[in-house]
Scaffold this motif. Sequence first.
Motif, PDB file in Angstrom:
ATOM      1  N   ASP B  40      30.858  14.306 -27.553  1.00  6.83           N
ATOM      2  CA  ASP B  40      32.242  14.671 -27.914  1.00  6.83           C
ATOM      3  C   ASP B  40      32.542  16.145 -27.689  1.00  6.83           C
ATOM      4  OD1 ASP B  40      33.131  12.181 -28.546  1.00  6.83           O
ATOM      5  OD2 ASP B  40      32.518  12.307 -30.650  1.00  6.83           O
ATOM      6  N   GLU B  41      31.772  16.769 -26.816  1.00  5.22           N
ATOM      7  CA  GLU B  41      32.064  18.179 -26.503  1.00  5.22           C
ATOM      8  C   GLU B  41      32.816  18.222 -25.169  1.00  5.22           C
ATOM      9  OE1 GLU B  41      28.853  20.987 -27.008  1.00  5.22           O
ATOM     10  OE2 GLU B  41      27.985  19.735 -28.577  1.00  5.22           O
ATOM     11  N   GLU B  42      34.067  17.787 -25.266  1.00  9.68           N
ATOM     12  CA  GLU B  42      34.887  17.629 -24.066  1.00  9.68           C
ATOM     13  C   GLU B  42      35.090  18.953 -23.309  1.00  9.68           C
ATOM     14  OE1 GLU B  42      36.597  14.962 -21.596  1.00  9.68           O
ATOM     15  OE2 GLU B  42      35.719  14.426 -23.527  1.00  9.68           O
ATOM     16  N   ASP B  43      35.340  20.031 -24.065  1.00 11.54           N
ATOM     17  CA  ASP B  43      35.585  21.334 -23.404  1.00 11.54           C
ATOM     18  C   ASP B  43      34.384  21.774 -22.591  1.00 11.54           C
ATOM     19  OD1 ASP B  43      38.035  21.389 -24.456  1.00 11.54           O
ATOM     20  OD2 ASP B  43      37.603  22.842 -26.052  1.00 11.54           O
ATOM     21  N   LYS B  44      33.219  21.606 -23.197  1.00 10.38           N
ATOM     22  CA  LYS B  44      31.991  22.029 -22.519  1.00 10.38           C
ATOM     23  C   LYS B  44      31.784  21.175 -21.255  1.00 10.38           C
ATOM     24  CE  LYS B  44      28.175  24.454 -22.519  1.00 10.38           C
ATOM     25  NZ  LYS B  44      28.233  25.864 -22.227  1.00 10.38           N
ATOM     26  N   ALA B  45      32.038  19.851 -21.411  1.00  8.58           N
ATOM     27  CA  ALA B  45      31.880  18.936 -20.270  1.00  8.58           C
ATOM     28  C   ALA B  45      32.808  19.345 -19.123  1.00  8.58           C
ATOM     29  CB  ALA B  45      32.184  17.506 -20.708  1.00  8.58           C
ATOM     30  N   ASN B  46      34.052  19.695 -19.470  1.00  8.06           N
ATOM     31  CA  ASN B  46      35.011  20.112 -18.439  1.00  8.06           C
ATOM     32  C   ASN B  46      34.567  21.409 -17.769  1.00  8.06           C
ATOM     33  OD1 ASN B  46      36.440  17.942 -19.311  1.00  8.06           O
ATOM     34  ND2 ASN B  46      38.004  19.096 -20.390  1.00  8.06           N
ATOM     35  N   GLU B  47      34.041  22.298 -18.580  1.00  9.78           N
ATOM     36  CA  GLU B  47      33.581  23.587 -18.047  1.00  9.78           C
ATOM     37  C   GLU B  47      32.449  23.373 -17.034  1.00  9.78           C
ATOM     38  OE1 GLU B  47      32.411  26.344 -21.178  1.00  9.78           O
ATOM     39  OE2 GLU B  47      31.166  27.384 -19.702  1.00  9.78           O
ATOM     40  N   ILE B  48      31.518  22.457 -17.392  1.00  8.25           N
ATOM     41  CA  ILE B  48      30.388  22.159 -16.503  1.00  8.25           C
ATOM     42  C   ILE B  48      30.903  21.559 -15.194  1.00  8.25           C
ATOM     43  CG2 ILE B  48      28.308  20.696 -16.252  1.00  8.25           C
ATOM     44  CD1 ILE B  48      27.827  22.800 -18.365  1.00  8.25           C
ATOM     45  N   ASP B  60      32.342  15.321  -3.273  1.00  9.52           N
ATOM     46  CA  ASP B  60      33.557  14.548  -3.548  1.00  9.52           C
ATOM     47  C   ASP B  60      33.667  14.171  -5.021  1.00  9.52           C
ATOM     48  OD1 ASP B  60      34.304  14.726  -0.985  1.00  9.52           O
ATOM     49  OD2 ASP B  60      33.487  12.783  -0.354  1.00  9.52           O
ATOM     50  N   ILE B  61      32.520  13.762  -5.602  1.00  7.26           N
ATOM     51  CA  ILE B  61      32.574  13.292  -6.998  1.00  7.26           C
ATOM     52  C   ILE B  61      33.025  14.429  -7.919  1.00  7.26           C
ATOM     53  CG2 ILE B  61      31.241  12.293  -8.904  1.00  7.26           C
ATOM     54  CD1 ILE B  61      29.396  11.055  -6.832  1.00  7.26           C
ATOM     55  N   LEU B  62      32.404  15.609  -7.725  1.00  7.13           N
ATOM     56  CA  LEU B  62      32.773  16.745  -8.581  1.00  7.13           C
ATOM     57  C   LEU B  62      34.219  17.167  -8.338  1.00  7.13           C
ATOM     58  CD1 LEU B  62      29.543  18.950  -8.478  1.00  7.13           C
ATOM     59  CD2 LEU B  62      30.603  17.981 -10.505  1.00  7.13           C
ATOM     60  N   ASP B  68      41.024  15.335 -11.486  1.00  9.03           N
ATOM     61  CA  ASP B  68      41.529  14.572 -12.636  1.00  9.03           C
ATOM     62  C   ASP B  68      41.766  15.490 -13.836  1.00  9.03           C
ATOM     63  OD1 ASP B  68      41.457  12.348 -11.130  1.00  9.03           O
ATOM     64  OD2 ASP B  68      39.535  11.600 -11.905  1.00  9.03           O
ATOM     65  N   LEU B  69      40.814  16.405 -14.035  1.00 14.70           N
ATOM     66  CA  LEU B  69      40.962  17.347 -15.159  1.00 14.70           C
ATOM     67  C   LEU B  69      42.215  18.196 -14.971  1.00 14.70           C
ATOM     68  CD1 LEU B  69      37.339  18.771 -15.622  1.00 14.70           C
ATOM     69  CD2 LEU B  69      38.542  17.167 -17.090  1.00 14.70           C
ATOM     70  N   ASP B  70      42.377  18.678 -13.721  1.00 14.38           N
ATOM     71  CA  ASP B  70      43.538  19.524 -13.434  1.00 14.38           C
ATOM     72  C   ASP B  70      44.836  18.760 -13.674  1.00 14.38           C
ATOM     73  OD1 ASP B  70      41.962  21.593 -12.752  1.00 14.38           O
ATOM     74  OD2 ASP B  70      42.034  21.246 -10.592  1.00 14.38           O
ATOM     75  N   LYS B  71      44.797  17.473 -13.281  1.00 20.84           N
ATOM     76  CA  LYS B  71      45.999  16.659 -13.402  1.00 20.84           C
ATOM     77  C   LYS B  71      46.397  16.502 -14.877  1.00 20.84           C
ATOM     78  CE  LYS B  71      47.811  12.558 -11.246  1.00 20.84           C
ATOM     79  NZ  LYS B  71      47.512  11.318 -10.588  1.00 20.84           N
ATOM     80  N   VAL B  72      45.389  16.213 -15.706  1.00 19.54           N
ATOM     81  CA  VAL B  72      45.655  16.037 -17.140  1.00 19.54           C
ATOM     82  C   VAL B  72      46.189  17.359 -17.720  1.00 19.54           C
ATOM     83  CG1 VAL B  72      44.553  15.649 -19.378  1.00 19.54           C
ATOM     84  CG2 VAL B  72      43.942  14.222 -17.421  1.00 19.54           C
ATOM     85  N   ARG B 232      49.197  14.854  -3.133  1.00 20.79           N
ATOM     86  CA  ARG B 232      47.983  15.670  -3.139  1.00 20.79           C
ATOM     87  C   ARG B 232      47.347  15.716  -1.748  1.00 20.79           C
ATOM     88  NH1 ARG B 232      42.247  14.450  -4.482  1.00 20.79           N
ATOM     89  NH2 ARG B 232      41.311  16.495  -4.618  1.00 20.79           N
ATOM     90  N   THR B 233      47.257  14.527  -1.147  1.00 18.68           N
ATOM     91  CA  THR B 233      46.673  14.450   0.189  1.00 18.68           C
ATOM     92  C   THR B 233      47.467  15.295   1.168  1.00 18.68           C
ATOM     93  OG1 THR B 233      46.473  12.163  -0.433  1.00 18.68           O
ATOM     94  CG2 THR B 233      45.693  12.739   1.756  1.00 18.68           C
ATOM     95  N   ALA B 234      48.793  15.206   1.014  1.00 14.39           N
ATOM     96  CA  ALA B 234      49.654  15.956   1.921  1.00 14.39           C
ATOM     97  C   ALA B 234      49.424  17.447   1.774  1.00 14.39           C
ATOM     98  CB  ALA B 234      51.107  15.635   1.629  1.00 14.39           C
ATOM     99  N   MET B 235      49.307  17.879   0.549  1.00 17.30           N
ATOM    100  CA  MET B 235      49.109  19.311   0.331  1.00 17.30           C
ATOM    101  C   MET B 235      47.775  19.767   0.892  1.00 17.30           C
ATOM    102  SD  MET B 235      50.734  20.342  -3.264  1.00 17.30           S
ATOM    103  CE  MET B 235      50.244  22.026  -3.045  1.00 17.30           C
ATOM    104  N   LEU B 236      46.762  18.891   0.703  1.00 15.91           N
ATOM    105  CA  LEU B 236      45.450  19.252   1.240  1.00 15.91           C
ATOM    106  C   LEU B 236      45.503  19.334   2.758  1.00 15.91           C
ATOM    107  CD1 LEU B 236      43.089  17.135  -1.007  1.00 15.91           C
ATOM    108  CD2 LEU B 236      43.221  19.619  -0.904  1.00 15.91           C
ATOM    109  N   ASN B 237      46.221  18.333   3.337  1.00 16.04           N
ATOM    110  CA  ASN B 237      46.348  18.337   4.797  1.00 16.04           C
ATOM    111  C   ASN B 237      47.048  19.600   5.277  1.00 16.04           C
ATOM    112  OD1 ASN B 237      45.147  15.931   4.947  1.00 16.04           O
ATOM    113  ND2 ASN B 237      46.978  14.740   5.419  1.00 16.04           N
ATOM    114  N   ALA B 238      48.174  19.903   4.625  1.00 14.14           N
ATOM    115  CA  ALA B 238      48.939  21.079   5.027  1.00 14.14           C
ATOM    116  C   ALA B 238      48.083  22.331   4.892  1.00 14.14           C
ATOM    117  CB  ALA B 238      50.189  21.203   4.164  1.00 14.14           C
TER     118      ALA B 238
END
Lengths: 116, 370
Positions: B40-48, B60-62, B68-72, B232-238
């Motif tokens: 339940d240490e969500e902040d630490k998990a996100n930081e890692i 890709d996984i990371l 996903d984190l950024d989106k939330v 998102r894909t479009a922005m990455l492409n651009a």
Amino acid sequence: MKEILRSINKIPGVRGTLLIGQDGLLIDSDIEDSQDSGTMAAVASSVNSTLSHAIARMNAGGKMTRFVMNGSAGSIVLLSAGDAIFLTLVRKDANMGMVLVELKDAAAKLADMMDK
Amino acid sequence: MGFFKNLLSGREISRLEELIATSPAPSLFIRLAQLYREKDEEDKANEITRKGAKLFPESDILNDACHDLDKVKNEADKQRIRSRIEQYPSPMLYAKLAELCLSDDLAEAERVCNSGCRSYPDYGGLWTVMARIAQMRGNLSEAYAHLEKATELDKYNYNALFMLAEVAVQTGRKDSAKQALEKILFFAPDDIKAKKWLDNFDAKAAEIESALAAKSPAAKQGADMVESGKQRTAMLNAKEMGLMPEDKKGSGVGTSLHVEIREIRRVEGVSGTILLDPNGLVIASDLPDGMNEELTGALITNIFRIADDHAKNLTLGEFEDGIIDTETGRIHIIRVAQMIMAVFAGTETKAGLLQRAIHTFAERVMDQAG
């Protein structure tokens, strides 16, 4: 203790001094009669405690040693004096550099006294 | 059972942290984040996760986890700013919201910008975002017009001037591009990027033109993808196609504030600065690594409010500023226009010099805020 507070009050621009316990109760003061020193002590203690907690959480360089708060009508300086808080009221036109130098010495002396 | 589980998970965390320190790998970061999440240490998990993605940008996984984190976070930030706009509307909040929308909803970004521009037509930051929207859609003439307006309203807008130089070259206005770069060097004479560009102007201009010529059909495709919801894909492409500057984060809106804030670092011993709205939301920051922007913002706001509330009880009149000294540093907190600013410095910093830098900054910000 009273002597130290009085000597600080002689610095041009200083309006009064208070020595406050961490619990917010007044230990000693040398301040104009018109000021409600009890309320000021409680408020200063609350400000000091909020600041100390915030500094600790921010990890911004260890413990708080001094807080200078400037307002439109004057300033206050909060200093740690051992376990106590040393508050000085300063007029707007005071030479703050000089006041801070004198206060540093006075706070060290008060801290020694508090430890004994 | 819980005790043994915690013990084993603690041991595994220590082992993984040691391994990451000696020979980092994406899988180690993923597993470590998972273990922290289980605790339940969500902040630490996100930081890692973020640390891992930074270290292994090809994973890709990371990267997906990070996205996903950024989106939330993005959604939560947007919601917070929307409610602030309802209570205390300001041009900076509109611009910040539009900038957040840029990454996933171009139409919404445009709507926010339009409504901000209607209420605050003299705020350059909003016109910079409008220019970015036009640029992402491939409408370079419109982008140029918006950037001209943005830099006219806010002459210190560093990123808008760079964008203007780039778009000027893309639209065949080389003289304007040179003028924009000269303006940057006028207020930031040591800016290496502007210097280099100006020294090799023709080569750089040719590079921009050929990149645009080679990639314009793809740019259109990128813009279409944004419209069709694959933002998102479009922005990455651009971005890959070189149609967007590499570092979009923090550019455009409030960039002049970012530039001004960085100026304060020129004072010896200053380690960072943060600018907040009265509710503790970060407007601009230049904090050192390891300082959590949001936490610092919240705590500084708390200190400011306490000082502001009690100034009268302490017979000080209206609160103006405060200087906190700690064992190894100093924090200066001051009201700037309707914002709160905190500057972090070492004890060796000359208080008078710092105060002058802060007041210069405050004056510039107030000039910009009208």
